[in-house]
Design a protein around this motif. Structure first.
Motif, PDB file in Angstrom:
ATOM      1  N   ILE A 114       0.924  -1.156  -0.260  1.00  0.00           N
ATOM      2  CA  ILE A 114       0.128   0.090   0.009  1.00  0.00           C
ATOM      3  C   ILE A 114       0.878   1.267  -0.012  1.00  0.00           C
ATOM      4  O   ILE A 114       0.434   2.331  -0.491  1.00  0.00           O
ATOM      5  CB  ILE A 114      -1.038  -0.031   1.390  1.00  0.00           C
ATOM      6  CG1 ILE A 114      -2.192   1.063   0.838  1.00  0.00           C
ATOM      7  CG2 ILE A 114      -0.289   0.354   2.501  1.00  0.00           C
ATOM      8  CD1 ILE A 114      -3.301   0.884   2.080  1.00  0.00           C
ATOM      9  N   PHE A 115       1.845   1.193   0.542  1.00  0.00           N
ATOM     10  CA  PHE A 115       2.847   2.271   0.444  1.00  0.00           C
ATOM     11  C   PHE A 115       3.505   2.634  -0.732  1.00  0.00           C
ATOM     12  O   PHE A 115       4.190   3.618  -0.987  1.00  0.00           O
ATOM     13  CB  PHE A 115       4.174   2.073   1.580  1.00  0.00           C
ATOM     14  CG  PHE A 115       3.492   2.044   2.987  1.00  0.00           C
ATOM     15  CD1 PHE A 115       2.801   2.709   3.409  1.00  0.00           C
ATOM     16  CD2 PHE A 115       4.135   0.970   3.795  1.00  0.00           C
ATOM     17  CE1 PHE A 115       2.222   2.586   4.738  1.00  0.00           C
ATOM     18  CE2 PHE A 115       3.898   0.795   5.209  1.00  0.00           C
ATOM     19  CZ  PHE A 115       2.657   1.318   5.569  1.00  0.00           C
ATOM     20  N   SER A 116       3.378   1.984  -1.772  1.00  0.00           N
ATOM     21  CA  SER A 116       3.955   2.081  -2.980  1.00  0.00           C
ATOM     22  C   SER A 116       3.042   2.812  -3.679  1.00  0.00           C
ATOM     23  O   SER A 116       3.376   3.239  -4.991  1.00  0.00           O
ATOM     24  CB  SER A 116       4.270   0.832  -3.773  1.00  0.00           C
ATOM     25  OG  SER A 116       5.417   0.095  -3.066  1.00  0.00           O
ATOM     26  N   LYS A 117       1.925   2.960  -3.319  1.00  0.00           N
ATOM     27  CA  LYS A 117       0.694   3.580  -4.129  1.00  0.00           C
ATOM     28  C   LYS A 117       0.885   5.002  -3.921  1.00  0.00           C
ATOM     29  O   LYS A 117       1.554   5.550  -3.007  1.00  0.00           O
ATOM     30  CB  LYS A 117      -0.707   3.193  -3.683  1.00  0.00           C
ATOM     31  CG  LYS A 117      -0.899   1.647  -3.848  1.00  0.00           C
ATOM     32  CD  LYS A 117      -2.400   1.298  -3.487  1.00  0.00           C
ATOM     33  CE  LYS A 117      -2.513  -0.160  -3.670  1.00  0.00           C
ATOM     34  NZ  LYS A 117      -4.012  -0.512  -3.217  1.00  0.00           N
ATOM     35  N   SER A 118       0.411   6.017  -4.750  1.00  0.00           N
ATOM     36  CA  SER A 118       0.044   7.335  -4.712  1.00  0.00           C
ATOM     37  C   SER A 118      -1.128   7.825  -4.656  1.00  0.00           C
ATOM     38  O   SER A 118      -2.266   6.756  -4.716  1.00  0.00           O
ATOM     39  CB  SER A 118       0.654   8.356  -5.942  1.00  0.00           C
ATOM     40  OG  SER A 118      -0.326   7.581  -6.987  1.00  0.00           O
ATOM     41  N   PHE A 119      -1.459   8.913  -3.880  1.00  0.00           N
ATOM     42  CA  PHE A 119      -2.976   9.195  -3.465  1.00  0.00           C
ATOM     43  C   PHE A 119      -3.238  10.738  -3.607  1.00  0.00           C
ATOM     44  O   PHE A 119      -2.456  11.326  -4.182  1.00  0.00           O
ATOM     45  CB  PHE A 119      -3.231   9.060  -1.854  1.00  0.00           C
ATOM     46  CG  PHE A 119      -2.907   7.577  -1.522  1.00  0.00           C
ATOM     47  CD1 PHE A 119      -3.868   6.849  -1.278  1.00  0.00           C
ATOM     48  CD2 PHE A 119      -1.471   7.083  -0.912  1.00  0.00           C
ATOM     49  CE1 PHE A 119      -3.900   5.392  -0.882  1.00  0.00           C
ATOM     50  CE2 PHE A 119      -1.111   5.954  -0.527  1.00  0.00           C
ATOM     51  CZ  PHE A 119      -2.265   5.047  -0.713  1.00  0.00           C
ATOM     52  N   PHE A 120      -4.731  10.872  -3.875  1.00  0.00           N
ATOM     53  CA  PHE A 120      -4.988  12.393  -4.289  1.00  0.00           C
ATOM     54  C   PHE A 120      -4.438  12.548  -5.595  1.00  0.00           C
ATOM     55  O   PHE A 120      -3.849  13.694  -5.759  1.00  0.00           O
ATOM     56  CB  PHE A 120      -4.650  13.385  -3.094  1.00  0.00           C
ATOM     57  CG  PHE A 120      -5.276  12.975  -1.601  1.00  0.00           C
ATOM     58  CD1 PHE A 120      -6.605  13.062  -1.539  1.00  0.00           C
ATOM     59  CD2 PHE A 120      -4.574  12.758  -0.751  1.00  0.00           C
ATOM     60  CE1 PHE A 120      -7.222  12.757  -0.319  1.00  0.00           C
ATOM     61  CE2 PHE A 120      -5.060  12.574   0.535  1.00  0.00           C
ATOM     62  CZ  PHE A 120      -6.192  12.392   0.848  1.00  0.00           C
ATOM     63  N   ASP A 121      -4.815  11.834  -6.680  1.00  0.00           N
ATOM     64  CA  ASP A 121      -4.236  12.159  -8.169  1.00  0.00           C
ATOM     65  C   ASP A 121      -2.909  12.393  -7.988  1.00  0.00           C
ATOM     66  O   ASP A 121      -2.338  13.343  -8.668  1.00  0.00           O
ATOM     67  CB  ASP A 121      -4.951  13.475  -8.559  1.00  0.00           C
ATOM     68  CG  ASP A 121      -6.409  13.201  -8.713  1.00  0.00           C
ATOM     69  OD1 ASP A 121      -7.190  11.817  -8.829  1.00  0.00           O
ATOM     70  OD2 ASP A 121      -7.565  14.081  -8.567  1.00  0.00           O
ATOM     71  N   ASP A 122      -2.140  11.622  -7.364  1.00  0.00           N
ATOM     72  CA  ASP A 122      -0.621  11.443  -7.482  1.00  0.00           C
ATOM     73  C   ASP A 122       0.035  12.628  -6.580  1.00  0.00           C
ATOM     74  O   ASP A 122       1.191  13.177  -6.834  1.00  0.00           O
ATOM     75  CB  ASP A 122      -0.027  11.338  -9.022  1.00  0.00           C
ATOM     76  CG  ASP A 122      -0.420  10.102  -9.726  1.00  0.00           C
ATOM     77  OD1 ASP A 122      -0.583   9.123  -8.956  1.00  0.00           O
ATOM     78  OD2 ASP A 122      -0.570  10.221 -10.850  1.00  0.00           O
TER      79      ASP A 122
END
Length: 352
Positions: free
Chosen positions: A304-312
Protein backbone atom coordinates in the motif's frame (compact mmCIF):
# COMPACT_ATOMS: atom_id res chain seq x y z
CA UNK A 1 7.27 22.66 -6.17
CA UNK A 2 7.66 19.30 -4.38
CA UNK A 3 7.28 19.44 -0.57
CA UNK A 4 9.30 16.72 1.16
CA UNK A 5 8.49 15.96 4.79
CA UNK A 6 11.64 14.74 6.57
CA UNK A 7 15.38 15.30 6.07
CA UNK A 8 16.52 11.77 6.78
CA UNK A 9 18.31 9.64 4.20
CA UNK A 10 15.18 9.07 2.11
CA UNK A 11 14.14 12.74 2.08
CA UNK A 12 17.60 14.09 1.30
CA UNK A 13 18.25 11.56 -1.45
CA UNK A 14 14.85 12.23 -3.04
CA UNK A 15 15.74 15.94 -3.05
CA UNK A 16 19.20 15.27 -4.50
CA UNK A 17 17.69 13.29 -7.38
CA UNK A 18 15.14 16.05 -8.05
CA UNK A 19 17.77 18.79 -7.97
CA UNK A 20 19.78 17.00 -10.65
CA UNK A 21 16.69 17.20 -12.88
CA UNK A 22 16.01 20.86 -12.07
CA UNK A 23 12.76 20.11 -10.23
CA UNK A 24 12.15 22.62 -7.37
CA UNK A 25 11.51 21.32 -3.86
CA UNK A 26 11.52 22.24 -0.19
CA UNK A 27 12.39 19.83 2.64
CA UNK A 28 10.57 20.43 5.92
CA UNK A 29 12.31 18.79 8.91
CA UNK A 30 10.95 18.76 12.46
CA UNK A 31 14.36 18.32 14.09
CA UNK A 32 17.02 21.02 14.43
CA UNK A 33 19.34 18.77 12.39
CA UNK A 34 19.27 16.65 9.24
CA UNK A 35 19.77 12.88 9.22
CA UNK A 36 16.80 11.41 11.08
CA UNK A 37 17.83 8.04 12.51
CA UNK A 38 21.35 8.51 11.16
CA UNK A 39 23.23 10.45 13.81
CA UNK A 40 27.01 10.30 14.18
CA UNK A 41 28.28 11.96 17.36
CA UNK A 42 31.81 13.29 17.75
CA UNK A 43 33.23 13.38 21.29
CA UNK A 44 36.16 15.20 22.89
CA UNK A 45 38.78 13.50 20.69
CA UNK A 46 36.60 13.71 17.55
CA UNK A 47 36.00 9.95 17.37
CA UNK A 48 32.86 9.30 15.27
CA UNK A 49 30.37 7.08 17.11
CA UNK A 50 26.99 6.01 15.78
CA UNK A 51 23.89 6.71 17.82
CA UNK A 52 21.73 5.52 14.93
CA UNK A 53 22.00 3.47 11.73
CA UNK A 54 25.45 1.90 11.40
CA UNK A 55 25.90 -1.34 9.49
CA UNK A 56 25.04 -2.67 6.05
CA UNK A 57 25.84 -5.80 4.08
CA UNK A 58 27.02 -6.82 0.62
CA UNK A 59 23.37 -7.50 -0.31
CA UNK A 60 22.56 -3.80 0.15
CA UNK A 61 23.35 -2.94 -3.46
CA UNK A 62 21.41 0.34 -3.71
CA UNK A 63 23.23 1.83 -0.72
CA UNK A 64 26.60 0.63 -2.03
CA UNK A 65 25.84 2.13 -5.46
CA UNK A 66 24.94 5.46 -3.81
CA UNK A 67 28.16 5.52 -1.79
CA UNK A 68 30.14 4.87 -4.96
CA UNK A 69 28.17 7.55 -6.84
CA UNK A 70 29.04 10.09 -4.12
CA UNK A 71 32.66 8.95 -3.75
CA UNK A 72 32.23 7.78 -0.14
CA UNK A 73 34.33 4.86 1.08
CA UNK A 74 33.19 2.08 3.36
CA UNK A 75 35.04 -0.61 5.30
CA UNK A 76 34.54 -4.00 6.89
CA UNK A 77 33.46 -4.29 10.52
CA UNK A 78 36.45 -5.42 12.63
CA UNK A 79 35.78 -8.87 14.11
CA UNK A 80 39.31 -10.31 14.61
CA UNK A 81 40.04 -11.99 17.93
CA UNK A 82 38.05 -13.45 20.81
CA UNK A 83 34.27 -12.94 21.02
CA UNK A 84 32.60 -12.95 24.44
CA UNK A 85 29.18 -14.31 25.38
CA UNK A 86 27.36 -13.88 28.70
CA UNK A 87 24.63 -16.53 28.96
CA UNK A 88 23.66 -16.00 32.62
CA UNK A 89 24.07 -13.26 35.21
CA UNK A 90 25.47 -15.87 37.59
CA UNK A 91 28.34 -16.86 35.31
CA UNK A 92 31.24 -14.87 33.83
CA UNK A 93 31.53 -14.07 30.13
CA UNK A 94 32.95 -16.94 28.11
CA UNK A 95 34.88 -16.87 24.86
CA UNK A 96 33.01 -18.41 21.93
CA UNK A 97 33.55 -19.22 18.28
CA UNK A 98 30.90 -17.61 16.11
CA UNK A 99 30.03 -19.28 12.79
CA UNK A 100 31.55 -17.71 9.71
CA UNK A 101 29.19 -15.01 8.43
CA UNK A 102 29.20 -12.52 5.56
CA UNK A 103 30.94 -9.33 6.69
CA UNK A 104 29.12 -6.17 7.75
CA UNK A 105 30.33 -2.78 6.59
CA UNK A 106 30.45 0.75 7.99
CA UNK A 107 30.64 4.10 6.21
CA UNK A 108 34.01 5.83 6.44
CA UNK A 109 33.82 8.99 8.50
CA UNK A 110 30.59 7.80 10.08
CA UNK A 111 27.09 7.22 8.69
CA UNK A 112 26.50 10.98 8.86
CA UNK A 113 29.17 11.36 6.18
CA UNK A 114 26.51 10.16 3.73
CA UNK A 115 23.95 12.61 5.14
CA UNK A 116 26.37 15.55 5.12
CA UNK A 117 27.52 14.78 1.57
CA UNK A 118 23.92 14.83 0.29
CA UNK A 119 23.15 17.96 2.34
CA UNK A 120 26.13 19.81 0.87
CA UNK A 121 24.91 19.05 -2.65
CA UNK A 122 21.61 20.83 -1.94
CA UNK A 123 20.93 24.53 -1.44
CA UNK A 124 20.68 25.35 2.25
CA UNK A 125 17.61 27.54 1.61
CA UNK A 126 15.71 24.48 0.35
CA UNK A 127 15.99 22.66 3.70
CA UNK A 128 13.99 24.23 6.52
CA UNK A 129 14.60 22.83 10.01
CA UNK A 130 12.38 22.99 13.12
CA UNK A 131 9.27 22.57 10.97
CA UNK A 132 6.86 20.19 12.67
CA UNK A 133 4.08 19.42 10.18
CA UNK A 134 0.60 19.66 11.71
CA UNK A 135 -1.67 19.47 8.69
CA UNK A 136 -1.64 18.69 4.95
CA UNK A 137 -4.48 19.95 2.75
CA UNK A 138 -5.10 18.72 -0.78
CA UNK A 139 -6.78 21.08 -3.26
CA UNK A 140 -7.62 20.60 -6.94
CA UNK A 141 -4.31 21.90 -8.25
CA UNK A 142 -2.13 22.24 -5.16
CA UNK A 143 -1.08 20.93 -1.77
CA UNK A 144 -0.71 22.97 1.40
CA UNK A 145 1.60 21.82 4.19
CA UNK A 146 1.00 23.62 7.47
CA UNK A 147 3.62 23.95 10.21
CA UNK A 148 3.78 27.30 12.02
CA UNK A 149 3.90 28.54 8.42
CA UNK A 150 2.05 27.51 5.26
CA UNK A 151 3.95 25.96 2.33
CA UNK A 152 2.34 25.39 -1.04
CA UNK A 153 3.34 22.94 -3.75
CA UNK A 154 1.91 20.56 -6.31
CA UNK A 155 3.07 17.31 -4.63
CA UNK A 156 4.02 16.17 -1.14
CA UNK A 157 6.37 13.32 -0.21
CA UNK A 158 6.07 11.72 3.23
CA UNK A 159 9.68 10.75 3.97
CA UNK A 160 9.16 9.92 7.65
CA UNK A 161 8.08 6.62 9.31
CA UNK A 162 4.41 5.80 8.53
CA UNK A 163 3.36 5.64 12.18
CA UNK A 164 4.48 9.25 12.66
CA UNK A 165 2.45 10.76 9.83
CA UNK A 166 -0.54 8.54 10.59
CA UNK A 167 -0.69 9.66 14.22
CA UNK A 168 0.67 13.21 14.10
CA UNK A 169 -0.54 14.85 10.88
CA UNK A 170 -4.11 15.83 10.01
CA UNK A 171 -5.00 15.24 6.37
CA UNK A 172 -7.75 17.07 4.54
CA UNK A 173 -9.49 15.24 2.95
CA UNK A 174 -8.74 12.26 5.19
CA UNK A 175 -6.43 9.54 3.95
CA UNK A 176 -8.09 6.18 3.16
CA UNK A 177 -8.98 4.40 6.38
CA UNK A 178 -7.10 1.23 5.46
CA UNK A 179 -3.91 3.25 4.81
CA UNK A 180 -4.09 5.07 8.16
CA UNK A 181 -4.88 1.88 10.05
CA UNK A 182 -1.98 0.01 8.47
CA UNK A 183 0.45 2.92 8.94
CA UNK A 184 -0.44 3.11 12.66
CA UNK A 185 0.49 -0.58 12.91
CA UNK A 186 3.81 -0.22 11.06
CA UNK A 187 6.81 -0.67 13.31
CA UNK A 188 9.42 2.08 13.13
CA UNK A 189 12.85 0.48 13.02
CA UNK A 190 15.05 1.38 16.03
CA UNK A 191 12.18 3.21 17.74
CA UNK A 192 12.82 1.42 21.04
CA UNK A 193 16.59 0.92 20.70
CA UNK A 194 19.20 2.33 23.05
CA UNK A 195 22.64 2.83 21.52
CA UNK A 196 25.75 3.35 23.66
CA UNK A 197 29.38 4.09 22.77
CA UNK A 198 32.59 4.53 24.72
CA UNK A 199 35.72 6.11 23.25
CA UNK A 200 39.29 5.31 24.29
CA UNK A 201 42.88 6.48 23.79
CA UNK A 202 43.86 2.99 22.59
CA UNK A 203 42.10 -0.13 21.30
CA UNK A 204 43.12 -2.08 24.42
CA UNK A 205 40.96 -5.04 23.32
CA UNK A 206 42.81 -5.41 20.01
CA UNK A 207 46.15 -5.34 21.85
CA UNK A 208 44.89 -8.32 23.89
CA UNK A 209 43.67 -10.22 20.77
CA UNK A 210 40.03 -9.49 21.59
CA UNK A 211 37.54 -8.49 18.91
CA UNK A 212 35.68 -6.06 21.14
CA UNK A 213 32.54 -8.11 20.45
CA UNK A 214 30.18 -9.06 23.27
CA UNK A 215 26.81 -10.79 23.16
CA UNK A 216 24.90 -10.92 26.43
CA UNK A 217 21.62 -12.36 27.67
CA UNK A 218 22.01 -10.57 31.00
CA UNK A 219 22.44 -6.91 30.08
CA UNK A 220 22.44 -4.06 30.23
CA UNK A 221 24.58 -4.45 27.07
CA UNK A 222 23.07 -6.99 24.67
CA UNK A 223 25.54 -6.44 21.78
CA UNK A 224 28.86 -4.59 21.67
CA UNK A 225 31.35 -4.19 18.81
CA UNK A 226 34.68 -2.62 17.93
CA UNK A 227 33.90 0.88 16.67
CA UNK A 228 37.29 2.23 15.61
CA UNK A 229 37.39 4.45 12.54
CA UNK A 230 38.44 3.35 9.04
CA UNK A 231 42.11 4.21 9.64
CA UNK A 232 42.05 2.63 13.13
CA UNK A 233 43.38 5.89 14.52
CA UNK A 234 40.31 6.61 16.70
CA UNK A 235 39.15 4.00 19.17
CA UNK A 236 35.69 3.09 20.46
CA UNK A 237 33.27 0.34 21.44
CA UNK A 238 29.64 0.71 20.40
CA UNK A 239 26.46 -1.32 20.70
CA UNK A 240 23.00 -1.73 22.16
CA UNK A 241 21.59 -2.02 25.65
CA UNK A 242 18.30 -3.62 26.63
CA UNK A 243 15.44 -1.15 26.10
CA UNK A 244 14.06 -1.80 29.61
CA UNK A 245 17.04 0.17 30.98
CA UNK A 246 15.40 3.38 29.75
CA UNK A 247 13.52 3.32 33.07
CA UNK A 248 16.76 4.05 34.95
CA UNK A 249 18.39 7.45 35.30
CA UNK A 250 21.30 8.34 33.02
CA UNK A 251 23.70 7.97 35.96
CA UNK A 252 22.35 4.53 36.92
CA UNK A 253 22.40 3.27 33.32
CA UNK A 254 25.93 4.53 32.70
CA UNK A 255 27.20 2.91 35.93
CA UNK A 256 25.70 -0.48 34.97
CA UNK A 257 27.19 -0.33 31.45
CA UNK A 258 30.65 0.49 32.82
CA UNK A 259 30.38 -2.25 35.44
CA UNK A 260 29.48 -4.82 32.76
CA UNK A 261 32.27 -3.99 30.30
CA UNK A 262 34.81 -3.87 33.16
CA UNK A 263 33.71 -7.38 34.21
CA UNK A 264 34.07 -8.63 30.63
CA UNK A 265 37.12 -6.73 29.32
CA UNK A 266 39.00 -5.91 32.53
CA UNK A 267 40.04 -2.71 34.31
CA UNK A 268 41.22 -0.95 31.12
CA UNK A 269 37.60 -0.73 29.95
CA UNK A 270 36.94 1.77 32.72
CA UNK A 271 39.56 4.18 31.37
CA UNK A 272 37.37 5.73 28.67
CA UNK A 273 37.31 9.28 27.30
CA UNK A 274 33.61 9.66 26.48
CA UNK A 275 30.37 7.81 27.15
CA UNK A 276 27.55 8.52 24.70
CA UNK A 277 24.03 7.15 24.57
CA UNK A 278 20.80 7.66 22.66
CA UNK A 279 17.41 6.42 23.86
CA UNK A 280 15.40 6.48 20.65
CA UNK A 281 12.06 6.13 22.43
CA UNK A 282 12.69 9.60 23.91
CA UNK A 283 13.08 11.09 20.41
CA UNK A 284 9.62 12.46 19.63
CA UNK A 285 10.41 12.65 15.92
CA UNK A 286 11.21 8.92 15.83
CA UNK A 287 9.06 7.32 18.50
CA UNK A 288 5.30 7.31 18.64
CA UNK A 289 3.54 4.92 21.03
CA UNK A 290 1.68 2.03 19.40
CA UNK A 291 -1.90 1.18 20.30
CA UNK A 292 -0.98 -2.51 20.21
CA UNK A 293 2.39 -4.22 20.58
CA UNK A 294 4.19 -4.41 17.22
CA UNK A 295 6.79 -7.00 16.25
CA UNK A 296 10.03 -5.95 14.52
CA UNK A 297 9.45 -4.79 10.91
CA UNK A 298 5.67 -5.30 11.23
CA UNK A 299 4.02 -4.06 8.01
CA UNK A 300 7.35 -2.70 6.74
CA UNK A 301 7.32 -2.73 2.94
CA UNK A 302 3.57 -3.21 2.68
CA UNK A 303 2.46 -2.76 -0.98
CA UNK A 304 0.00 0.00 0.00
CA UNK A 305 2.95 2.34 0.64
CA UNK A 306 3.97 2.06 -3.02
CA UNK A 307 0.71 3.66 -4.14
CA UNK A 308 0.13 7.38 -4.66
CA UNK A 309 -2.97 9.21 -3.42
CA UNK A 310 -5.06 12.29 -4.24
CA UNK A 311 -4.35 12.17 -8.00
CA UNK A 312 -0.64 11.53 -7.43
CA UNK A 313 -0.29 14.56 -5.13
CA UNK A 314 0.80 12.35 -2.20
CA UNK A 315 3.75 9.95 -2.35
CA UNK A 316 5.14 7.83 0.48
CA UNK A 317 8.91 7.45 0.74
CA UNK A 318 10.73 6.17 3.80
CA UNK A 319 12.75 3.19 4.90
CA UNK A 320 9.64 1.47 6.32
CA UNK A 321 7.75 2.08 3.06
CA UNK A 322 10.38 0.39 0.86
CA UNK A 323 9.41 -2.86 -0.84
CA UNK A 324 13.06 -4.00 -0.58
CA UNK A 325 15.03 -4.12 2.71
CA UNK A 326 12.50 -1.97 4.59
CA UNK A 327 13.68 -0.56 7.92
CA UNK A 328 17.33 -0.30 6.86
CA UNK A 329 19.45 2.36 5.16
CA UNK A 330 19.11 0.23 2.01
CA UNK A 331 15.33 0.60 2.21
CA UNK A 332 15.59 4.38 2.56
CA UNK A 333 17.79 4.56 -0.57
CA UNK A 334 15.53 2.23 -2.54
CA UNK A 335 12.43 4.20 -1.53
CA UNK A 336 14.00 7.54 -2.45
CA UNK A 337 15.14 6.28 -5.85
CA UNK A 338 11.67 4.97 -6.69
CA UNK A 339 9.88 8.10 -5.45
CA UNK A 340 12.21 10.49 -7.27
CA UNK A 341 11.80 8.46 -10.47
CA UNK A 342 7.98 8.73 -10.23
CA UNK A 343 8.18 12.51 -9.80
CA UNK A 344 10.76 12.97 -12.56
CA UNK A 345 8.74 10.83 -15.00
CA UNK A 346 5.53 12.73 -14.18
CA UNK A 347 7.38 16.02 -14.63
CA UNK A 348 8.65 14.98 -18.07
CA UNK A 349 5.14 13.90 -19.10
CA UNK A 350 3.74 17.20 -17.83
CA UNK A 351 6.22 19.21 -19.91
CA UNK A 352 5.35 17.36 -23.15
Amino acid sequence: MILIIGAGLSGLLTAYRLKKEGIPFKILEARPRVGGRINTVYGKDNTPVEMGATWFGAQHTYLKALLEELGIEYFEQYMDGTVFFQPFSTSPAESIQIPSQPPSYRISGGSSNLINTLYQKLDEKDIILNQSVKEIKFHNNSVQVITNEVFEGNRVVLAIPPKLWAKKILFEPNLPENLISLAEQTQTWMEDSIKIALTYKQAFWQQADLSGTLFSNTGPITELYDHCDHERSKYALCGFINSSFKQLTYKERRAKVIDQIKNVFGEKAEDFIDYEECIWSKEENTFEASDIALYPHQNNGNPIFSKSFFDDKLLISSSEAASEFPGYMEGAVYSANITAKKIITANVDYRK
